[in-house]
Design an enzyme around this catalytic site. Structure first.
Site, PDB file in Angstrom:
ATOM      1  N   HIS A 147      -2.869  62.083 -23.387  1.00 39.54           N
ATOM      2  CA  HIS A 147      -4.251  61.798 -23.751  1.00 39.54           C
ATOM      3  C   HIS A 147      -4.373  60.381 -24.299  1.00 39.54           C
ATOM      4  O   HIS A 147      -3.387  59.765 -24.713  1.00 39.54           O
ATOM      5  CB  HIS A 147      -4.768  62.801 -24.794  1.00 39.54           C
ATOM      6  CG  HIS A 147      -4.062  62.710 -26.115  1.00 39.54           C
ATOM      7  ND1 HIS A 147      -2.774  63.154 -26.309  1.00 39.54           N
ATOM      8  CD2 HIS A 147      -4.473  62.219 -27.322  1.00 39.54           C
ATOM      9  CE1 HIS A 147      -2.408  62.957 -27.573  1.00 39.54           C
ATOM     10  NE2 HIS A 147      -3.425  62.380 -28.209  1.00 39.54           N
TER      11      HIS A 147
ATOM     12  N   ASP B   1      -6.651  58.592 -27.362  1.00 34.61           N
ATOM     13  CA  ASP B   1      -7.285  59.141 -28.567  1.00 34.61           C
ATOM     14  C   ASP B   1      -8.806  59.146 -28.476  1.00 34.61           C
ATOM     15  O   ASP B   1      -9.445  58.136 -28.172  1.00 34.61           O
ATOM     16  CB  ASP B   1      -6.862  58.339 -29.802  1.00 34.61           C
ATOM     17  CG  ASP B   1      -5.444  58.653 -30.253  1.00 34.61           C
ATOM     18  OD1 ASP B   1      -4.953  59.746 -29.929  1.00 34.61           O
ATOM     19  OD2 ASP B   1      -4.829  57.785 -30.921  1.00 34.61           O
TER      20      ASP B   1
ATOM     21  N   HIS C  90      -0.739  58.708 -24.479  1.00 35.30           N
ATOM     22  CA  HIS C  90       0.507  59.092 -25.137  1.00 35.30           C
ATOM     23  C   HIS C  90       0.659  60.611 -25.150  1.00 35.30           C
ATOM     24  O   HIS C  90      -0.295  61.355 -24.925  1.00 35.30           O
ATOM     25  CB  HIS C  90       0.598  58.523 -26.555  1.00 35.30           C
ATOM     26  CG  HIS C  90      -0.541  58.885 -27.451  1.00 35.30           C
ATOM     27  ND1 HIS C  90      -1.778  58.266 -27.375  1.00 35.30           N
ATOM     28  CD2 HIS C  90      -0.651  59.792 -28.449  1.00 35.30           C
ATOM     29  CE1 HIS C  90      -2.590  58.771 -28.280  1.00 35.30           C
ATOM     30  NE2 HIS C  90      -1.925  59.714 -28.940  1.00 35.30           N
TER      31      HIS C  90
ATOM     32  N   ARG D 222      -2.236  59.353 -38.922  1.00 35.78           N
ATOM     33  CA  ARG D 222      -2.799  58.331 -38.042  1.00 35.78           C
ATOM     34  C   ARG D 222      -4.075  57.741 -38.630  1.00 35.78           C
ATOM     35  O   ARG D 222      -4.896  58.468 -39.191  1.00 35.78           O
ATOM     36  CB  ARG D 222      -3.123  58.953 -36.677  1.00 35.78           C
ATOM     37  CG  ARG D 222      -3.510  57.943 -35.598  1.00 35.78           C
ATOM     38  CD  ARG D 222      -4.079  58.653 -34.382  1.00 35.78           C
ATOM     39  NE  ARG D 222      -5.456  59.110 -34.626  1.00 35.78           N
ATOM     40  CZ  ARG D 222      -6.089  59.994 -33.866  1.00 35.78           C
ATOM     41  NH1 ARG D 222      -5.480  60.547 -32.838  1.00 35.78           N
ATOM     42  NH2 ARG D 222      -7.342  60.331 -34.145  1.00 35.78           N
TER      43      ARG D 222
END
Length: 306
Positions: free
Chosen positions: A101, A103, A261, A276
Protein backbone atom coordinates in the site's frame (compact mmCIF):
# COMPACT_ATOMS: atom_id res chain seq x y z
CA UNK A 1 28.02 -0.81 -2.93
CA UNK A 2 29.78 2.49 -3.39
CA UNK A 3 29.10 5.37 -1.04
CA UNK A 4 27.94 8.65 -2.57
CA UNK A 5 29.04 11.52 -0.36
CA UNK A 6 26.62 14.40 -0.25
CA UNK A 7 27.71 17.77 1.09
CA UNK A 8 26.82 17.07 4.71
CA UNK A 9 25.71 13.40 4.97
CA UNK A 10 26.75 9.98 3.70
CA UNK A 11 24.39 8.25 1.26
CA UNK A 12 24.93 4.54 0.49
CA UNK A 13 22.65 2.99 -2.11
CA UNK A 14 21.04 -0.31 -1.06
CA UNK A 15 19.79 -1.35 -4.50
CA UNK A 16 20.12 0.15 -7.97
CA UNK A 17 16.57 1.52 -8.00
CA UNK A 18 15.30 1.81 -4.45
CA UNK A 19 16.63 2.66 -1.01
CA UNK A 20 19.69 4.23 0.62
CA UNK A 21 21.26 4.20 4.06
CA UNK A 22 22.17 7.57 5.55
CA UNK A 23 25.19 8.07 7.79
CA UNK A 24 26.74 11.03 9.57
CA UNK A 25 23.41 12.49 10.67
CA UNK A 26 21.70 12.73 14.06
CA UNK A 27 18.02 13.51 13.59
CA UNK A 28 17.78 15.13 17.03
CA UNK A 29 20.19 17.91 16.15
CA UNK A 30 20.74 18.12 12.41
CA UNK A 31 21.44 21.31 10.49
CA UNK A 32 19.26 22.89 7.83
CA UNK A 33 21.91 21.89 5.28
CA UNK A 34 21.64 18.26 6.36
CA UNK A 35 17.84 18.41 6.11
CA UNK A 36 18.21 19.70 2.55
CA UNK A 37 20.62 16.91 1.63
CA UNK A 38 18.38 14.34 3.31
CA UNK A 39 15.36 15.56 1.39
CA UNK A 40 17.27 15.29 -1.89
CA UNK A 41 18.32 11.75 -0.96
CA UNK A 42 14.70 10.79 -0.28
CA UNK A 43 13.60 12.17 -3.65
CA UNK A 44 16.42 10.32 -5.42
CA UNK A 45 16.23 6.97 -3.61
CA UNK A 46 12.52 6.94 -2.59
CA UNK A 47 13.22 5.61 0.93
CA UNK A 48 16.15 6.16 3.28
CA UNK A 49 17.19 4.51 6.53
CA UNK A 50 19.12 5.72 9.55
CA UNK A 51 20.47 3.36 12.21
CA UNK A 52 20.62 3.95 15.98
CA UNK A 53 18.64 7.18 16.19
CA UNK A 54 16.69 6.15 19.32
CA UNK A 55 14.19 8.99 19.04
CA UNK A 56 11.39 9.63 21.49
CA UNK A 57 7.90 10.62 20.37
CA UNK A 58 8.48 14.36 20.71
CA UNK A 59 11.85 14.14 18.93
CA UNK A 60 10.25 12.21 16.08
CA UNK A 61 7.54 14.86 15.72
CA UNK A 62 10.02 17.73 15.89
CA UNK A 63 12.19 16.17 13.20
CA UNK A 64 9.29 15.28 10.88
CA UNK A 65 8.00 18.86 11.08
CA UNK A 66 11.26 20.02 9.50
CA UNK A 67 10.17 18.15 6.35
CA UNK A 68 6.81 19.94 6.23
CA UNK A 69 3.55 20.57 8.12
CA UNK A 70 2.22 17.42 9.78
CA UNK A 71 -1.05 15.56 9.43
CA UNK A 72 -2.90 13.95 12.27
CA UNK A 73 -1.70 10.44 13.01
CA UNK A 74 -4.55 8.85 11.05
CA UNK A 75 -8.02 9.81 9.79
CA UNK A 76 -9.81 7.07 11.78
CA UNK A 77 -7.52 5.14 14.12
CA UNK A 78 -7.50 6.20 17.79
CA UNK A 79 -4.91 8.43 19.45
CA UNK A 80 -2.42 6.59 21.68
CA UNK A 81 -0.65 8.15 24.68
CA UNK A 82 -2.20 11.53 23.89
CA UNK A 83 -0.10 11.92 20.73
CA UNK A 84 -2.53 13.01 18.01
CA UNK A 85 0.27 13.39 15.46
CA UNK A 86 1.52 9.80 15.82
CA UNK A 87 0.08 6.58 14.43
CA UNK A 88 0.90 3.72 16.79
CA UNK A 89 1.47 0.43 14.94
CA UNK A 90 1.51 -2.22 17.64
CA UNK A 91 0.99 -5.83 16.62
CA UNK A 92 -0.55 -6.58 20.03
CA UNK A 93 -3.44 -4.24 19.20
CA UNK A 94 -3.82 -5.34 15.58
CA UNK A 95 -1.44 -2.85 14.00
CA UNK A 96 0.00 -5.10 11.29
CA UNK A 97 -0.30 -4.15 7.59
CA UNK A 98 0.46 -7.33 5.67
CA UNK A 99 -0.19 -5.93 2.17
CA UNK A 100 1.28 -3.55 -0.38
CA UNK A 101 0.00 0.00 0.00
CA UNK A 102 0.81 3.69 -0.20
CA UNK A 103 -0.13 5.51 3.01
CA UNK A 104 -3.67 6.92 3.29
CA UNK A 105 -4.51 7.02 -0.43
CA UNK A 106 -8.21 6.89 0.44
CA UNK A 107 -8.11 10.67 1.06
CA UNK A 108 -7.65 13.27 -1.68
CA UNK A 109 -4.31 14.52 -0.35
CA UNK A 110 -2.28 11.53 0.83
CA UNK A 111 0.79 12.32 2.94
CA UNK A 112 3.99 13.56 1.35
CA UNK A 113 6.64 11.95 3.59
CA UNK A 114 6.31 9.21 6.21
CA UNK A 115 8.73 8.92 9.16
CA UNK A 116 8.72 5.54 10.93
CA UNK A 117 10.71 4.55 14.01
CA UNK A 118 11.26 1.08 15.42
CA UNK A 119 10.43 0.67 19.12
CA UNK A 120 9.88 -3.04 19.83
CA UNK A 121 10.98 -5.78 17.44
CA UNK A 122 10.61 -9.56 17.30
CA UNK A 123 13.74 -11.69 17.60
CA UNK A 124 13.34 -12.75 13.96
CA UNK A 125 11.14 -11.35 11.19
CA UNK A 126 9.19 -8.11 10.89
CA UNK A 127 11.12 -6.74 7.91
CA UNK A 128 9.55 -4.10 5.66
CA UNK A 129 9.66 -3.91 1.86
CA UNK A 130 9.46 -0.73 -0.22
CA UNK A 131 8.74 -0.61 -3.95
CA UNK A 132 9.51 2.17 -6.42
CA UNK A 133 6.31 3.24 -8.19
CA UNK A 134 8.17 5.52 -10.63
CA UNK A 135 10.24 2.56 -11.81
CA UNK A 136 7.06 0.46 -11.96
CA UNK A 137 5.52 2.95 -14.37
CA UNK A 138 8.69 3.17 -16.45
CA UNK A 139 8.77 -0.64 -16.77
CA UNK A 140 5.32 -0.80 -18.35
CA UNK A 141 5.29 -1.71 -22.05
CA UNK A 142 3.99 1.06 -24.29
CA UNK A 143 0.47 -0.31 -24.67
CA UNK A 144 -0.03 -0.77 -20.93
CA UNK A 145 1.48 2.64 -20.23
CA UNK A 146 -0.96 4.30 -22.62
CA UNK A 147 -3.84 2.52 -20.90
CA UNK A 148 -2.65 3.46 -17.41
CA UNK A 149 -2.29 7.11 -18.45
CA UNK A 150 -6.05 7.27 -19.08
CA UNK A 151 -7.32 5.42 -16.03
CA UNK A 152 -8.66 6.63 -12.69
CA UNK A 153 -9.13 4.45 -9.63
CA UNK A 154 -11.31 4.66 -6.55
CA UNK A 155 -9.41 4.18 -3.28
CA UNK A 156 -11.21 3.39 -0.02
CA UNK A 157 -10.51 2.32 3.55
CA UNK A 158 -13.84 0.44 3.70
CA UNK A 159 -12.94 -2.61 1.61
CA UNK A 160 -14.73 -5.75 2.92
CA UNK A 161 -13.97 -4.93 6.57
CA UNK A 162 -17.72 -5.07 7.20
CA UNK A 163 -18.02 -8.65 5.98
CA UNK A 164 -21.15 -10.38 7.26
CA UNK A 165 -19.19 -13.49 8.24
CA UNK A 166 -17.61 -11.79 11.24
CA UNK A 167 -17.22 -15.10 13.07
CA UNK A 168 -15.13 -16.50 10.23
CA UNK A 169 -13.11 -13.31 10.01
CA UNK A 170 -12.48 -13.35 13.77
CA UNK A 171 -11.16 -16.90 13.53
CA UNK A 172 -9.05 -15.95 10.54
CA UNK A 173 -7.28 -12.87 11.89
CA UNK A 174 -7.99 -12.77 15.64
CA UNK A 175 -9.81 -10.36 17.93
CA UNK A 176 -7.13 -7.66 18.08
CA UNK A 177 -6.78 -7.30 14.32
CA UNK A 178 -10.56 -7.45 13.87
CA UNK A 179 -11.01 -4.57 16.33
CA UNK A 180 -8.26 -2.61 14.57
CA UNK A 181 -9.95 -3.12 11.18
CA UNK A 182 -13.29 -2.02 12.62
CA UNK A 183 -11.68 1.19 13.92
CA UNK A 184 -9.87 1.66 10.61
CA UNK A 185 -13.19 1.60 8.72
CA UNK A 186 -15.24 3.41 11.38
CA UNK A 187 -15.58 6.33 8.96
CA UNK A 188 -15.43 5.37 5.31
CA UNK A 189 -13.46 7.51 2.88
CA UNK A 190 -13.49 7.15 -0.89
CA UNK A 191 -11.38 9.14 -3.31
CA UNK A 192 -10.93 9.00 -7.07
CA UNK A 193 -7.27 9.29 -8.08
CA UNK A 194 -5.50 9.12 -11.43
CA UNK A 195 -3.73 5.78 -11.82
CA UNK A 196 -0.69 7.74 -13.02
CA UNK A 197 0.23 10.73 -10.91
CA UNK A 198 2.74 13.49 -11.65
CA UNK A 199 5.25 13.98 -8.85
CA UNK A 200 4.90 17.65 -7.83
CA UNK A 201 8.63 18.13 -7.11
CA UNK A 202 10.41 15.98 -9.70
CA UNK A 203 7.84 15.86 -12.51
CA UNK A 204 8.21 12.07 -12.65
CA UNK A 205 5.27 9.80 -13.43
CA UNK A 206 4.35 7.17 -10.87
CA UNK A 207 1.67 4.49 -10.54
CA UNK A 208 -0.77 5.31 -7.73
CA UNK A 209 -2.36 2.01 -6.70
CA UNK A 210 -1.75 -0.31 -3.74
CA UNK A 211 -4.11 -2.06 -1.37
CA UNK A 212 -6.63 0.79 -1.05
CA UNK A 213 -7.29 0.90 -4.82
CA UNK A 214 -10.49 -1.12 -5.24
CA UNK A 215 -11.92 -0.39 -8.64
CA UNK A 216 -11.22 1.43 -11.89
CA UNK A 217 -13.65 4.07 -13.06
CA UNK A 218 -15.64 2.83 -16.05
CA UNK A 219 -14.67 -0.82 -15.57
CA UNK A 220 -16.44 -3.74 -13.95
CA UNK A 221 -15.27 -5.23 -10.68
CA UNK A 222 -13.74 -8.21 -12.49
CA UNK A 223 -11.92 -6.01 -15.02
CA UNK A 224 -10.71 -3.75 -12.23
CA UNK A 225 -9.22 -6.64 -10.27
CA UNK A 226 -7.39 -7.99 -13.31
CA UNK A 227 -6.06 -4.64 -14.52
CA UNK A 228 -4.97 -3.49 -11.07
CA UNK A 229 -3.20 -6.81 -10.56
CA UNK A 230 -1.31 -6.38 -13.84
CA UNK A 231 -0.20 -2.81 -13.10
CA UNK A 232 0.63 -3.70 -9.50
CA UNK A 233 2.89 -6.54 -10.64
CA UNK A 234 5.18 -4.02 -12.35
CA UNK A 235 5.51 -1.96 -9.16
CA UNK A 236 6.50 -4.94 -6.99
CA UNK A 237 8.94 -6.61 -9.38
CA UNK A 238 11.99 -7.70 -7.33
CA UNK A 239 14.29 -5.23 -9.10
CA UNK A 240 12.11 -2.35 -7.84
CA UNK A 241 12.07 -3.49 -4.19
CA UNK A 242 14.33 -2.94 -1.19
CA UNK A 243 14.02 -4.96 2.03
CA UNK A 244 15.00 -3.51 5.41
CA UNK A 245 15.80 -5.61 8.47
CA UNK A 246 15.07 -3.44 11.47
CA UNK A 247 17.03 -2.81 14.64
CA UNK A 248 15.53 -0.97 17.59
CA UNK A 249 16.10 2.75 17.20
CA UNK A 250 16.12 2.69 13.39
CA UNK A 251 14.22 5.33 11.43
CA UNK A 252 12.90 4.98 7.87
CA UNK A 253 11.75 7.99 5.85
CA UNK A 254 10.04 7.58 2.51
CA UNK A 255 8.45 9.61 -0.25
CA UNK A 256 4.83 8.50 -0.16
CA UNK A 257 4.36 9.92 -3.66
CA UNK A 258 6.73 7.43 -5.30
CA UNK A 259 6.57 4.27 -3.19
CA UNK A 260 4.48 1.44 -1.85
CA UNK A 261 5.49 -0.61 1.17
CA UNK A 262 4.68 -3.94 2.82
CA UNK A 263 5.26 -4.69 6.51
CA UNK A 264 5.80 -8.45 6.66
CA UNK A 265 3.71 -10.12 9.37
CA UNK A 266 5.81 -13.24 9.94
CA UNK A 267 6.58 -12.98 13.65
CA UNK A 268 3.41 -13.99 15.53
CA UNK A 269 3.13 -14.38 18.52
CA UNK A 270 6.03 -12.00 19.14
CA UNK A 271 5.48 -8.26 19.35
CA UNK A 272 6.43 -5.54 16.87
CA UNK A 273 5.74 -1.89 17.66
CA UNK A 274 6.48 1.06 15.38
CA UNK A 275 5.30 4.67 15.36
CA UNK A 276 4.71 6.77 12.26
CA UNK A 277 4.45 10.51 11.64
CA UNK A 278 3.42 11.92 8.24
CA UNK A 279 3.76 15.29 6.54
CA UNK A 280 0.79 16.83 4.76
CA UNK A 281 0.47 16.20 1.03
CA UNK A 282 -0.70 18.32 -1.86
CA UNK A 283 -3.53 17.51 -4.29
CA UNK A 284 -2.76 14.58 -6.60
CA UNK A 285 -2.72 15.52 -10.28
CA UNK A 286 -2.83 13.24 -13.31
CA UNK A 287 -1.29 13.66 -16.74
CA UNK A 288 -4.35 15.55 -17.96
CA UNK A 289 -4.08 18.07 -15.14
CA UNK A 290 -7.20 16.77 -13.36
CA UNK A 291 -6.82 16.55 -9.59
CA UNK A 292 -8.10 13.78 -7.36
CA UNK A 293 -11.61 14.13 -6.01
CA UNK A 294 -13.12 13.04 -2.70
CA UNK A 295 -16.25 10.91 -3.18
CA UNK A 296 -17.02 10.15 0.47
CA UNK A 297 -15.70 11.41 3.79
CA UNK A 298 -14.19 14.73 4.84
CA UNK A 299 -10.44 14.61 5.48
CA UNK A 300 -10.10 18.33 6.28
CA UNK A 301 -9.33 17.75 9.96
CA UNK A 302 -6.76 15.06 9.14
CA UNK A 303 -4.91 17.38 6.75
CA UNK A 304 -5.03 20.57 8.82
CA UNK A 305 -1.40 21.71 9.19
CA UNK A 306 0.08 20.92 12.59
Amino acid sequence: MAIDTALTIGVRRLTVRTGAEISGMELRQCSDEQIGDLRNAILAHRVVFLRQQDLGAREQIDFARRLGPLTQGHPTLPIVDGQELILDLDSLTGGAANHWHTDVTFVDRPPMFSVLRAMVLPEVGGDTLWANTVAGYADLPDDLRQLADQLRAVHSNGHDYARPDVVALRAEIGEARLANLAAFASEVFETEHPVVRVHPETGERALLLGGFAHRLVGHSAAESVDLIRIFQSYVTRPENVVRWTWREGDVAIWDNRSTQHYAIYDYEPERRRMQRVTTAGTPVVGLDGRPSGALQGDSTLYNLPH
